[in-house]
Scaffold this motif. Structure first.
Motif, PDB file in Angstrom:
ATOM      1  N   HIS A   1       0.789  -1.227   0.000  1.00 10.83           N
ATOM      2  CA  HIS A   1       0.000   0.000   0.000  1.00 10.83           C
ATOM      3  C   HIS A   1       0.827   1.286   0.000  1.00 10.83           C
ATOM      4  O   HIS A   1       0.280   2.384   0.109  1.00 10.83           O
ATOM      5  N   LYS A   2       2.130   1.130  -0.122  1.00  9.90           N
ATOM      6  CA  LYS A   2       3.032   2.288  -0.101  1.00  9.90           C
ATOM      7  C   LYS A   2       2.606   3.361  -1.099  1.00  9.90           C
ATOM      8  O   LYS A   2       2.637   4.561  -0.814  1.00  9.90           O
ATOM      9  N   ASP A   3       2.215   2.898  -2.271  1.00 13.00           N
ATOM     10  CA  ASP A   3       1.870   3.820  -3.346  1.00 13.00           C
ATOM     11  C   ASP A   3       0.638   4.669  -2.993  1.00 13.00           C
ATOM     12  O   ASP A   3       0.509   5.811  -3.414  1.00 13.00           O
ATOM     13  N   LEU A   4      -0.266   4.075  -2.200  1.00  9.04           N
ATOM     14  CA  LEU A   4      -1.435   4.850  -1.759  1.00  9.04           C
ATOM     15  C   LEU A   4      -1.071   5.742  -0.582  1.00  9.04           C
ATOM     16  O   LEU A   4      -1.520   6.884  -0.483  1.00  9.04           O
ATOM     17  N   ALA A   5      -0.266   5.215   0.329  1.00  7.05           N
ATOM     18  CA  ALA A   5      -0.056   5.890   1.608  1.00  7.05           C
ATOM     19  C   ALA A   5       1.030   6.960   1.587  1.00  7.05           C
ATOM     20  O   ALA A   5       1.113   7.774   2.501  1.00  7.05           O
ATOM     21  N   THR A   6       1.875   6.955   0.556  1.00 11.32           N
ATOM     22  CA  THR A   6       2.927   7.978   0.484  1.00 11.32           C
ATOM     23  C   THR A   6       2.909   8.653  -0.888  1.00 11.32           C
ATOM     24  O   THR A   6       2.335   8.136  -1.844  1.00 11.32           O
ATOM     25  N   THR A   7       3.566   9.782  -0.971  1.00 15.81           N
ATOM     26  CA  THR A   7       3.677  10.487  -2.252  1.00 15.81           C
ATOM     27  C   THR A   7       4.849  11.470  -2.149  1.00 15.81           C
ATOM     28  O   THR A   7       5.500  11.549  -1.098  1.00 15.81           O
ATOM     29  N   ALA A   8       5.090  12.211  -3.226  1.00 16.36           N
ATOM     30  CA  ALA A   8       6.167  13.203  -3.172  1.00 16.36           C
ATOM     31  C   ALA A   8       5.562  14.566  -2.843  1.00 16.36           C
ATOM     32  O   ALA A   8       4.551  14.966  -3.429  1.00 16.36           O
ATOM     33  N   SER A   9       6.178  15.265  -1.919  1.00 16.80           N
ATOM     34  CA  SER A   9       5.690  16.604  -1.557  1.00 16.80           C
ATOM     35  C   SER A   9       5.862  17.547  -2.737  1.00 16.80           C
ATOM     36  O   SER A   9       6.933  17.585  -3.349  1.00 16.80           O
ATOM     37  N   HIS A  10       4.844  18.334  -3.053  1.00 15.16           N
ATOM     38  CA  HIS A  10       4.997  19.320  -4.132  1.00 15.16           C
ATOM     39  C   HIS A  10       5.838  20.501  -3.657  1.00 15.16           C
ATOM     40  O   HIS A  10       6.294  21.310  -4.459  1.00 15.16           O
TER      41      HIS A  10
ATOM     42  N   ILE B   1       5.765  22.152   5.782  1.00 12.98           N
ATOM     43  CA  ILE B   1       6.985  21.380   5.471  1.00 12.98           C
ATOM     44  C   ILE B   1       7.462  20.633   6.716  1.00 12.98           C
ATOM     45  O   ILE B   1       7.882  19.477   6.650  1.00 12.98           O
ATOM     46  N   ARG B   2       7.364  21.277   7.861  1.00 16.32           N
ATOM     47  CA  ARG B   2       7.754  20.579   9.100  1.00 16.32           C
ATOM     48  C   ARG B   2       6.798  19.402   9.375  1.00 16.32           C
ATOM     49  O   ARG B   2       7.232  18.302   9.728  1.00 16.32           O
ATOM     50  N   ILE B   3       5.512  19.643   9.176  1.00 21.56           N
ATOM     51  CA  ILE B   3       4.524  18.570   9.384  1.00 21.56           C
ATOM     52  C   ILE B   3       4.849  17.390   8.455  1.00 21.56           C
ATOM     53  O   ILE B   3       4.830  16.228   8.862  1.00 21.56           O
ATOM     54  N   GLN B   4       5.172  17.715   7.203  1.00 20.09           N
ATOM     55  CA  GLN B   4       5.466  16.664   6.222  1.00 20.09           C
ATOM     56  C   GLN B   4       6.756  15.930   6.569  1.00 20.09           C
ATOM     57  O   GLN B   4       6.799  14.699   6.576  1.00 20.09           O
ATOM     58  N   ASP B   5       7.818  16.687   6.841  1.00 21.53           N
ATOM     59  CA  ASP B   5       9.120  16.060   7.095  1.00 21.53           C
ATOM     60  C   ASP B   5       9.112  15.215   8.363  1.00 21.53           C
ATOM     61  O   ASP B   5       9.723  14.149   8.427  1.00 21.53           O
ATOM     62  N   GLU B   6       8.431  15.720   9.381  1.00 23.77           N
ATOM     63  CA  GLU B   6       8.405  14.953  10.646  1.00 23.77           C
ATOM     64  C   GLU B   6       7.269  13.939  10.661  1.00 23.77           C
ATOM     65  O   GLU B   6       7.174  13.131  11.570  1.00 23.77           O
ATOM     66  N   ASN B   7       6.386  14.036   9.668  1.00 18.94           N
ATOM     67  CA  ASN B   7       5.238  13.118   9.564  1.00 18.94           C
ATOM     68  C   ASN B   7       4.362  13.216  10.811  1.00 18.94           C
ATOM     69  O   ASN B   7       4.078  12.208  11.484  1.00 18.94           O
ATOM     70  N   LEU B   8       3.923  14.428  11.113  1.00 15.08           N
ATOM     71  CA  LEU B   8       3.124  14.660  12.317  1.00 15.08           C
ATOM     72  C   LEU B   8       1.639  14.498  12.028  1.00 15.08           C
ATOM     73  O   LEU B   8       1.191  14.648  10.891  1.00 15.08           O
ATOM     74  N   MET B   9       0.896  14.201  13.080  1.00 17.58           N
ATOM     75  CA  MET B   9      -0.559  14.085  12.961  1.00 17.58           C
ATOM     76  C   MET B   9      -1.182  15.417  13.398  1.00 17.58           C
ATOM     77  O   MET B   9      -0.839  15.970  14.441  1.00 17.58           O
ATOM     78  N   VAL B  10      -2.090  15.896  12.560  1.00 13.92           N
ATOM     79  CA  VAL B  10      -2.721  17.199  12.800  1.00 13.92           C
ATOM     80  C   VAL B  10      -4.211  16.980  13.034  1.00 13.92           C
ATOM     81  O   VAL B  10      -4.855  16.263  12.268  1.00 13.92           O
TER      82      VAL B  10
END
Ligand code: SF4
Ligand code: FE
Length: 487
Positions: A55-64, A137-146
């Motif tokens: 499921h990697k392809d669904l669960a991850t992507t590249a940040s724009h 960007i911090r949320i994305q890089d650290e993979n935080l839950m919001v």
């Protein structure tokens, strides 16, 4: 992504120090407390999915923004494919958890704020989007839950924010400083609030000029000074102590998302974390974009739940020896049909997605409203059919304490058995799962989450373009489009 799996997510929560109360007592560790741990585990599945090859392809992507690999739960949708992949991901997670995994609220908040901040900056020359990007960007890089915090208590519903006898019924700015603002108020029904890292605060409704202090969008860590959470009760939550593995139905995961009141008692927000402040003319569009994204999601996560429920009841009919009955097959067919019909609307509103001026993609709002409206019917009908097929013993089943009792255990085993070869315990387990998924708090969320049904009906009529439909009918009948008034 700093947090790579569910274990690292849980570990990161243990390093925070939010103030959380439940049944009058402070919760020290949400990852271990029996009331909150099941919800933490379902949110953790959003992290686990990212490292799952299938499921990697669904669960991850590249940040724009950075090009780096990120969780889809922190992504700004860049095209229709993104919207559709999100829907597929949510169905998978619904299937794996059988409950709400909470993280979509923050995702929808991120997408709504991103697109609106761009438009506010265009009109007023503000720099909200740049601030938001830095935070994101911090949320994305650290993979935080919001946690997306939108719903205010609202006090007297006949009055707007600026006219409330108690001004704190809507979150608002109470003090302005050079370096930021101080806010007060509360947000209710905060799904995943107790196990998130950050709170993204947004207004709850369209506002007019008089409500400038209420038009605030900002982000704050969950353990910032002045924040208190009170975790809500759910049906049968006392069944989730260590012993009751069977009676809770879903021992690993919660009944629904795990909702909390989040109170803000004079919380300071620094300027760099403010993404809208006083631009009341953008509050309506912000709320609507958030709601439309979330309504689209409901046709995916709830479809996953309905898959589990259909599987559970089908298994129970096997255990009970009724699976071959033609009426049983017909009802199971109906469950599947409703489930897939719901999924269609979720896919459709995504397939009809469109780019906002910021580049962030929006779902089709009409179809998203239809999708959520379908949830308020189809999920209930599927639950009704599940209860119908399961039988009345769902409501009269003895507890696992009796099953394990030296005195009466043999009676429970004997008189709650089904076809030979399948242990009574399995019949009891599946009954409890069906009970947990069709009763109490579980279905309330399907009715009112992402907005109560009337909210969708208002938008369906508004966007339904009745004038065009009348024109179509008139054209077919040969009735002139312009008729003299009164004739
Ligand atoms: Fe996500 Fe569904 Fe839970 Fe909403 S109800 S947060 S869409 S899982
Ligand atoms: Fe929800």
């Amino acid at each position: 992504m700093k947090l790579k799996n569910g274990a690292e997510y849980m570990e990161s929560l243990r390093k925070l120090n939010p103030i959380i109360y439940y049944k009058g007592e402070r919760i020290k560790d949400v990852t271990r407390h029996p009331a909150t741990a099941p919800h933490v585990r379902s949110a953790a599945m959003t992290y686990a999915l990212a490292s799952d090859e299938e499921h990697k392809d669904l669960a991850t992507t590249a940040s724009h923004l950075t090009g780096r690999t990120i969780s889809r739960f922190t992504h700004v949708h860049q095209n229709v494919e993104d919207l559709i992949k999100k829907i597929k991901m949510l169905r998978v997670l619904g299937q794996k958890t059988g409950t709400c995994f909470q993280r979509c609220v923050g995702l929808d908040g991120i997408n709504a704020v991103y697109s609106v901040a761009y438009e506010v900056d265009e009109k007023y020359g503000t720099d909200y989007l740049e601030r938001f990007k830095k935070w994101l960007i911090r949320i994305q890089d650290e993979n935080l839950m919001v946690v997306g915090a939108m719903t205010d208590p609202k006090g007297d519903r006949s009055k707007g924010p600026a006219d409330q006898p108690d001004p704190d019924q809507y979150v608002h700015v109470v003090e302005r400083r050079d370096d930021g603002v101080v806010i007060r108020g509360a947000k209710l029904h905060m799904t995943g609030g107790v196990n998130s890292h950050e709170i993204l605060i947004m207004p709850t409704t369209a506002m007019d000029e008089r409500a400038k202090d209420y038009a605030i969008v900002c982000a704050v860590p969950v353990d910032a000074p002045g924040i208190t959470m009170i975790f809500g009760r759910q049906a049968s939550d006392d069944r989730r102590d260590k012993r009751e593995r069977l009676d809770s139905g879903k021992p690993s995961f919660g009944a629904v998302g795990g909702e909390a009141v989040i109170a803000f008692e004079d919380v300071f927000i620094p300027n760099e974390r403010i993404f809208l402040d006083g631009e009341t003319d953008f509050t309506g569009v912000l709320v609507y974009r958030f709601a439309a994204h979330h309504r689209a999601n409901y046709g995916a996560c709830k479809t996953g739940l309905m898959d589990v429920l259909t599987g559970a009841v089908s298994y129970l009919t096997q255990v009970q020896g009724t699976a071959r009955g033609s009426h049983v097959k017909d009802k199971v067919t109906e469950m599947i049909h409703l489930c897939e019909t719901l999924y269609c609307s979720s896919i459709a509103c995504s397939a009809e997605g469109w780019p906002t001026p910021s580049g962030a993609y929006m779902v089709d709002t009409m179809l998203a409203n239809v999708c959520k409206q379908n949830v308020t019917r189809f999920h209930f009908e599927v639950a009704r059919l599940a209860i119908d097929l399961a039988g009345g013993f769902l409501a009269t089943l003895p507890s696992e304490y009796d099953l394990e009792s030296e005195d009466v255990g043999h009676l429970v085993k004997k008189y709650f058995s089904g076809v030979s070869g399948i242990p009574t315990e399995h019949r009891m387990k599946v009954a409890r799962l069906i009970e947990a998924m069709t009763g109490g708090t579980a279905l309330i969320e399907s009715m009112h989450g992402a907005g109560s049904p009337q909210a969708q009906r208002i938008m369906i009529l508004r966007e339904g373009d009745l004038a065009k439909k009348i024109k179509l009918a008139k054209a077919l009948m040969g009735i002139p489009q312009k008729e003299p008034a009164g004739k």
